[in-house]
Design an enzyme around this catalytic site. Structure first.
Site, PDB file in Angstrom:
ATOM      1  CE1 TYR A 149      -3.879  -2.168  -0.026  1.00 27.52           C
ATOM      2  CE2 TYR A 149      -2.638  -3.435   1.594  1.00 27.52           C
ATOM      3  CZ  TYR A 149      -3.683  -3.329   0.699  1.00 27.52           C
ATOM      4  OH  TYR A 149      -4.541  -4.384   0.522  1.00 27.52           O
ATOM      5  CE1 TYR A 430     -10.282   0.264   7.397  1.00 27.62           C
ATOM      6  CE2 TYR A 430      -9.469   0.196   9.657  1.00 27.62           C
ATOM      7  CZ  TYR A 430      -9.454   0.761   8.399  1.00 27.62           C
ATOM      8  OH  TYR A 430      -8.621   1.825   8.131  1.00 27.62           O
TER       9      TYR A 430
END
Length: 430
Positions: A149, A430
């Site tokens: 990322y 999450y």
């Protein structure tokens, strides 16, 4: 708050993937076939086993509140598994002194048959463009792989600690709070956990709002928890009768010694007494030799609550990743601990946060304005600024790593201003 489901798919990513005969589209969660295919592809992507029908049905309800996107072979009929998945929603993110809207990203998978084709790039850049178009100033995620990322401007901004306690060595050395501990049945545990966490998440930067499926699975009252039968819960009630903390855990046998390991799924407390009482329950539990708890704040007081802190092993690791999209909006949203006046040049290969900015902090609040100075006080990329944002990562450390171009004095001033009173934390995935 922005409803991510109302934001259309990013046309640039759609065009890029169409060039490979791939269709990039929203998944219709009202269609059982479309939603089931998305969920089964997601499970495959995370190397999970094939989910049972009851798990898929429960998850299908859970994703209806999210913006779910699949990448499909061109002209694939509804019900075909996507070759890549992603979903997102807008959630409040606690920052020092405030909350801001965050574009939460999850379920990022690419099939092993379609690697090295730029699909992940299309997914991630598409989410960032969608968030920016909706006026959401920051994006966030939790990462199963830490090397993906950074290329999209994300950085680990919320480090957490995994605590492993040898209870016999650590012992206990703290007074007993005035309240009481109570076991909680599973149905009540779910609602108690949701209520306590919703208060706790506002007390410390880095936290986001939970959701019903998260609490239901964690407490074992909804499908999908392989240890559901072992889940137990305890809550702390203060002297006024108010619930101030809750502990969710399982017990696992340690082979051949007739002792157990307590694995804490979540410890949520809104007062120091609640935290002390729940830790005391865990470490003094009969027949428990080891207690483990992940996703704890790096300044958790546990080593100071025991007789021998060497019985507490602390392993710090990355967890919450952030990516700033609107520099002025995010920097002006939070509060600060010291004054500051400097020019920042932010480099951003995707363009969202690029520019030079005058950051002026007085009385705990910031004003951010574009600057045309040719000699900024600090130069950094958007990932580095994102890492610094919540005050959980040191500017001096980033300078030493070559991630921040500034003098040692400027790095120290940034630390003085940005550092949070309490270390940020993110207690869930999450």
């Amino acid at each position: 708050m922005t409803d991510a489901r109302q934001i259309p798919v990013d046309p640039a990513s759609a065009e890029r993937l169409a060039g490979q005969n791939l269709t990039y589209r929203l998944v219709d969660t009202e269609s059982d076939a479309d939603a089931d295919a998305f969920l089964r592809a997601d499970a495959r992507g995370f190397l999970d086993g094939e989910p049972e029908a009851d798990v898929v049905a429960a998850d299908r309800e859970g994703i209806k509140d999210r913006r779910n996107i699949g990448v499909f072979e061109a002209e694939a009929p509804v019900g075909t598994w996507p070759v890549a998945t992603i979903n997102s929603w807008v959630t409040p993110l606690t920052v020092p002194g405030a909350e801001i809207d965050m574009w939460a990203i999850s379920s990022v998978t690419v099939s092993g048959t379609h690697r090295r084709r730029g699909i992940a790039r299309a997914l991630l850049e598409g989410e960032l463009r969608a968030a920016a178009s909706a006026g959401v100033p920051i994006a966030g995620l939790t990462a199963s792989e830490a090397t993906i990322y950074g290329r999209y401007g994300f950085a680990p901004a919320v480090p957490v600690a995994k605590l492993t306690v040898d209870t016999r060595r650590a012992g206990w050395n703290s007074p007993t709070p005035a309240g009481r501990l109570e076991y909680v049945d599973k149905d009540a545990l779910k609602t108690t956990l949701a209520a306590v966490h919703d208060v706790e998440r506002t007390q410390r930067a880095g936290q986001i709002a939970g959701w019903e499926r998260r609490w239901g699975r964690m407490t074992g009252v909804e499908p999908g928890n392989s240890s559901a039968a072992k889940v137990r819960g305890v809550r702390y009630v203060d002297e006024n009768g108010d619930v101030r903390g809750v502990l969710v855990y399982t017990l696992e046998d340690i082979p051949a010694v007739f002792r157990s390991e307590m694995r804490i799924a979540l410890l949520s407390a809104v007062t120091p007494d609640a935290l002390t009482a729940l830790w005391g329950f865990a470490l003094q539990h009969d027949l428990v030799d080891t207690v483990t708890a992940d996703l704890r704040p790096i300044d958790d007081p546990l080593p100071w609550l025991v007789r021998d802190p060497r019985g507490v092993e602390v392993c710090v690791h990355d967890h919450g990743w952030l990516r700033i999209l609107d520099v002025a909006a995010v920097l002006e949203a939070r509060t600060y601990r010291a004054p500051l006046d400097l020019a920042l040049r932010v480099d951003d290969g995707l363009g969202f946060a690029a520019g030079t900015w005058r950051l002026t902090i007085a009385d705990g609040r910031a004003v951010v304005r574009p600057s045309d100075t040719a000699a900024p006080d600090a130069v950094l990329d958007v990932a580095t600024l994102s890492a610094l944002y919540l005050g959980g990562v040191s500017a001096a450390q980033l300078r030493s790593a070559g991630r921040l171009q500034a003098s040692a004095e400027v790095a120290g001033l940034i630390d003085d201003a940005f550092r949070a009173v309490q270390a940020p934390v993110l207690g869930i995935w999450y």
